[in-house]
Design a protein around this motif. Structure first.
Motif, PDB file in Angstrom:
ATOM      1  N   ASP A   1       0.834  -1.215   0.000  1.00 42.85           N
ATOM      2  CA  ASP A   1       0.000   0.000   0.000  1.00 42.85           C
ATOM      3  C   ASP A   1       0.865   1.261   0.000  1.00 42.85           C
ATOM      4  N   ILE A   2       1.748   1.327  -0.980  1.00 41.98           N
ATOM      5  CA  ILE A   2       2.752   2.382  -1.105  1.00 41.98           C
ATOM      6  C   ILE A   2       2.821   2.810  -2.557  1.00 41.98           C
ATOM      7  N   ALA A   3       3.224   4.042  -2.810  1.00 39.65           N
ATOM      8  CA  ALA A   3       3.548   4.493  -4.172  1.00 39.65           C
ATOM      9  C   ALA A   3       4.756   5.425  -4.105  1.00 39.65           C
ATOM     10  N   PHE A   4       5.692   5.238  -5.028  1.00 37.85           N
ATOM     11  CA  PHE A   4       6.795   6.198  -5.169  1.00 37.85           C
ATOM     12  C   PHE A   4       6.246   7.489  -5.739  1.00 37.85           C
ATOM     13  N   LEU A   5       6.707   8.611  -5.213  1.00 40.00           N
ATOM     14  CA  LEU A   5       6.301   9.914  -5.745  1.00 40.00           C
ATOM     15  C   LEU A   5       7.405  10.545  -6.584  1.00 40.00           C
ATOM     16  N   GLY A   6       8.493   9.833  -6.756  1.00 35.28           N
ATOM     17  CA  GLY A   6       9.622  10.303  -7.546  1.00 35.28           C
ATOM     18  C   GLY A   6      10.736   9.284  -7.448  1.00 35.28           C
ATOM     19  N   PRO A   7      11.885   9.561  -8.061  1.00 33.85           N
ATOM     20  CA  PRO A   7      13.025   8.648  -7.924  1.00 33.85           C
ATOM     21  C   PRO A   7      13.460   8.566  -6.466  1.00 33.85           C
ATOM     22  N   LEU A   8      13.612   7.363  -5.959  1.00 30.08           N
ATOM     23  CA  LEU A   8      13.878   7.168  -4.538  1.00 30.08           C
ATOM     24  C   LEU A   8      15.192   6.442  -4.264  1.00 30.08           C
ATOM     25  N   LEU A   9      15.557   5.509  -5.115  1.00 30.37           N
ATOM     26  CA  LEU A   9      16.699   4.644  -4.813  1.00 30.37           C
ATOM     27  C   LEU A   9      17.989   5.426  -4.634  1.00 30.37           C
ATOM     28  N   GLU A  10      18.193   6.458  -5.451  1.00 28.80           N
ATOM     29  CA  GLU A  10      19.423   7.243  -5.352  1.00 28.80           C
ATOM     30  C   GLU A  10      19.556   7.877  -3.974  1.00 28.80           C
ATOM     31  N   THR A  11      18.443   8.315  -3.402  1.00 29.21           N
ATOM     32  CA  THR A  11      18.470   8.901  -2.060  1.00 29.21           C
ATOM     33  C   THR A  11      18.868   7.860  -1.025  1.00 29.21           C
ATOM     34  N   LEU A  12      18.262   6.686  -1.088  1.00 33.26           N
ATOM     35  CA  LEU A  12      18.538   5.647  -0.098  1.00 33.26           C
ATOM     36  C   LEU A  12      19.937   5.062  -0.262  1.00 33.26           C
ATOM     37  N   GLU A  13      20.470   5.115  -1.473  1.00 34.99           N
ATOM     38  CA  GLU A  13      21.804   4.565  -1.721  1.00 34.99           C
ATOM     39  C   GLU A  13      22.927   5.478  -1.241  1.00 34.99           C
ATOM     40  N   CYS A  14      22.568   6.637  -0.713  1.00 35.50           N
ATOM     41  CA  CYS A  14      23.577   7.543  -0.154  1.00 35.50           C
ATOM     42  C   CYS A  14      24.088   7.058   1.203  1.00 35.50           C
ATOM     43  N   TYR A  15      23.436   6.056   1.776  1.00 30.31           N
ATOM     44  CA  TYR A  15      23.753   5.640   3.140  1.00 30.31           C
ATOM     45  C   TYR A  15      24.267   4.198   3.147  1.00 30.31           C
ATOM     46  N   ASP A  16      25.160   3.911   4.098  1.00 32.75           N
ATOM     47  CA  ASP A  16      25.793   2.593   4.193  1.00 32.75           C
ATOM     48  C   ASP A  16      25.394   1.811   5.439  1.00 32.75           C
ATOM     49  N   GLU A  17      24.535   2.373   6.258  1.00 37.00           N
ATOM     50  CA  GLU A  17      24.142   1.665   7.478  1.00 37.00           C
ATOM     51  C   GLU A  17      23.458   0.342   7.138  1.00 37.00           C
ATOM     52  N   ASP A  18      23.453  -0.578   8.101  1.00 35.17           N
ATOM     53  CA  ASP A  18      22.865  -1.898   7.890  1.00 35.17           C
ATOM     54  C   ASP A  18      21.373  -1.818   7.594  1.00 35.17           C
ATOM     55  N   PHE A  19      20.699  -0.878   8.243  1.00 36.50           N
ATOM     56  CA  PHE A  19      19.258  -0.706   8.073  1.00 36.50           C
ATOM     57  C   PHE A  19      18.959   0.776   7.860  1.00 36.50           C
ATOM     58  N   ILE A  20      18.025   1.057   6.953  1.00 35.42           N
ATOM     59  CA  ILE A  20      17.521   2.412   6.769  1.00 35.42           C
ATOM     60  C   ILE A  20      16.026   2.377   7.029  1.00 35.42           C
ATOM     61  N   VAL A  21      15.567   3.206   7.957  1.00 38.33           N
ATOM     62  CA  VAL A  21      14.149   3.261   8.292  1.00 38.33           C
ATOM     63  C   VAL A  21      13.644   4.680   8.075  1.00 38.33           C
ATOM     64  N   ALA A  22      12.334   4.793   7.933  1.00 39.10           N
ATOM     65  CA  ALA A  22      11.731   6.093   7.708  1.00 39.10           C
ATOM     66  C   ALA A  22      11.673   6.878   9.017  1.00 39.10           C
ATOM     67  N   GLU A  23      12.248   8.082   8.993  1.00 39.46           N
ATOM     68  CA  GLU A  23      12.216   8.939  10.178  1.00 39.46           C
ATOM     69  C   GLU A  23      10.811   9.473  10.380  1.00 39.46           C
ATOM     70  N   GLN A  24      10.287   9.277  11.564  1.00 40.30           N
ATOM     71  CA  GLN A  24       8.928   9.713  11.874  1.00 40.30           C
ATOM     72  C   GLN A  24       8.793   9.830  13.375  1.00 40.30           C
ATOM     73  N   ASP A  25       8.131  10.883  13.826  1.00 39.41           N
ATOM     74  CA  ASP A  25       7.955  11.093  15.255  1.00 39.41           C
ATOM     75  C   ASP A  25       6.691  10.391  15.740  1.00 39.41           C
ATOM     76  N   PHE A  26       6.819   9.668  16.832  1.00 43.43           N
ATOM     77  CA  PHE A  26       5.680   9.028  17.475  1.00 43.43           C
ATOM     78  C   PHE A  26       5.614   9.499  18.918  1.00 43.43           C
ATOM     79  N   THR A  27       4.412   9.643  19.433  1.00 42.03           N
ATOM     80  CA  THR A  27       4.235  10.018  20.829  1.00 42.03           C
ATOM     81  C   THR A  27       4.455   8.788  21.712  1.00 42.03           C
ATOM     82  N   PRO A  28       4.743   8.994  22.993  1.00 46.36           N
ATOM     83  CA  PRO A  28       4.866   7.843  23.903  1.00 46.36           C
ATOM     84  C   PRO A  28       3.627   6.955  23.903  1.00 46.36           C
ATOM     85  N   GLU A  29       2.445   7.564  23.746  1.00 47.41           N
ATOM     86  CA  GLU A  29       1.215   6.773  23.679  1.00 47.41           C
ATOM     87  C   GLU A  29       1.218   5.878  22.447  1.00 47.41           C
ATOM     88  N   GLN A  30       1.704   6.409  21.312  1.00 49.25           N
ATOM     89  CA  GLN A  30       1.798   5.605  20.100  1.00 49.25           C
ATOM     90  C   GLN A  30       2.846   4.510  20.239  1.00 49.25           C
TER      91      GLN A  30
END
Length: 285
Positions: free
Chosen positions: A89-118
């Protein structure tokens, strides 16, 4: 670090989303390998037209069915490939792979703020977690597991085999009162525990938009039809009815934009789209 392949998890109820996702990926990335992880625990379904029109293969060899197959997808290939896993249930809104390939960490996750309740409602119950694993002291963030870059083989079967159990035709969580939302709580637990023990590295990148009216208000179709929005995808996460109702669907124009592109690439696609659209409308009513 170069991404080798995209995995897409799909099941019978979200096949329409899967078509849209594949069309959006191919709109900007014609050569990346795409593999479907078909979950047929809730019923068989046909993906032939997706495979042919999108140059997509089926990922073979997984034994874990149901919503937890993502765990095995992370562990069954030990060759340290770089994989982008996507819920359907996702759609790319533009070229994405080049952005994600800038990083070498083992895992890349989407940065998002969640409240303690969440944190307690979307991932795991921290009160019960203290009894389940008193040594678990996670980092001060959580992440949606529907889009994640991982290096295959870092997570191993031993990391999760005691957390899941087979029920009927699929696997489910062994401790549903501790871990929430299908695979999300378990994946956060495994990755955040390894991070706290300095066993892995994780990078948070803001490449995800929520599938809400407010998040998508600035997306213009004429931009999608040209250069797109670099480094961004939209994720319509959350529970949905068996057949989506587009009347009040946030980002309906984006969804239909890529759905039209999808059918342009298959034989008699216009006719097939009309027939399926009529069927979808009948299901809505």
């Amino acid at each position: 670090m170069k991404i080798d392949c995209i995995y897409i998890g799909c099941h019978k109820g979200d096949i329409r989303f899967t078509r849209v996702l594949v069309a959006s990926i191919r709109n900007w990335h014609s050569d990346i390998k795409i593999s479907l992880i078909k979950d047929e625990s809730s019923g068989k379904f046909d993906t032939t037209d997706i495979e042919r029109s999108g140059n997509v293969s089926l990922l073979q060899g997984l034994t874990t069915t149901g919503s937890l197959s993502k765990l095995e997808a992370m562990s069954f290939d030990s060759s340290r490939k770089r994989i982008l896993y996507l819920d359907s249930d996702i759609a790319f809104l533009g070229p994405l792979l080049e952005t994600l390939e800038c990083y070498d960490e083992d895992f890349i996750v989407a940065e998002q703020d969640f409240t303690p309740e969440q944190w307690n409602g979307l991932f795991f119950n921290m009160n019960r977690m203290q009894q389940f694993d008193p040594l678990f002291f996670p980092a001060e963030f959580r992440f949606n597991s529907g889009q994640i870059v991982f290096t295959s083989g870092i997570i191993k079967k031993a990391d999760y085999q005691e957390l899941i159990v087979r029920r009927g035709n699929s696997y489910v969580k062994r401790f549903p009162d501790v871990f929430y939302l299908r695979d999300q709580g378990i994946i956060n637990y495994i990755i955040l525990k390894k991070l706290a023990c300095s066993e892995i590295t994780v990078r948070r990148v803001p490449f995800r938009l929520r599938g809400t009216m407010s998040s998508l208000a600035g997306i213009q179709l004429n931009t999608l039809n040209k250069e797109g929005y670099c480094g961004v995808l939209v994720h319509w996460s959350g529970e949905k009815p068996p057949h989506i109702r587009l009347r009040n669907f946030p980002g309906k124009e984006i969804f239909l934009f890529f759905e039209k592109k999808y059918y342009k690439n298959i034989f008699l696609g216009t006719l097939l789209r009309v027939l399926r659209s009529v069927w979808y409308l009948l299901q809505e009513n």
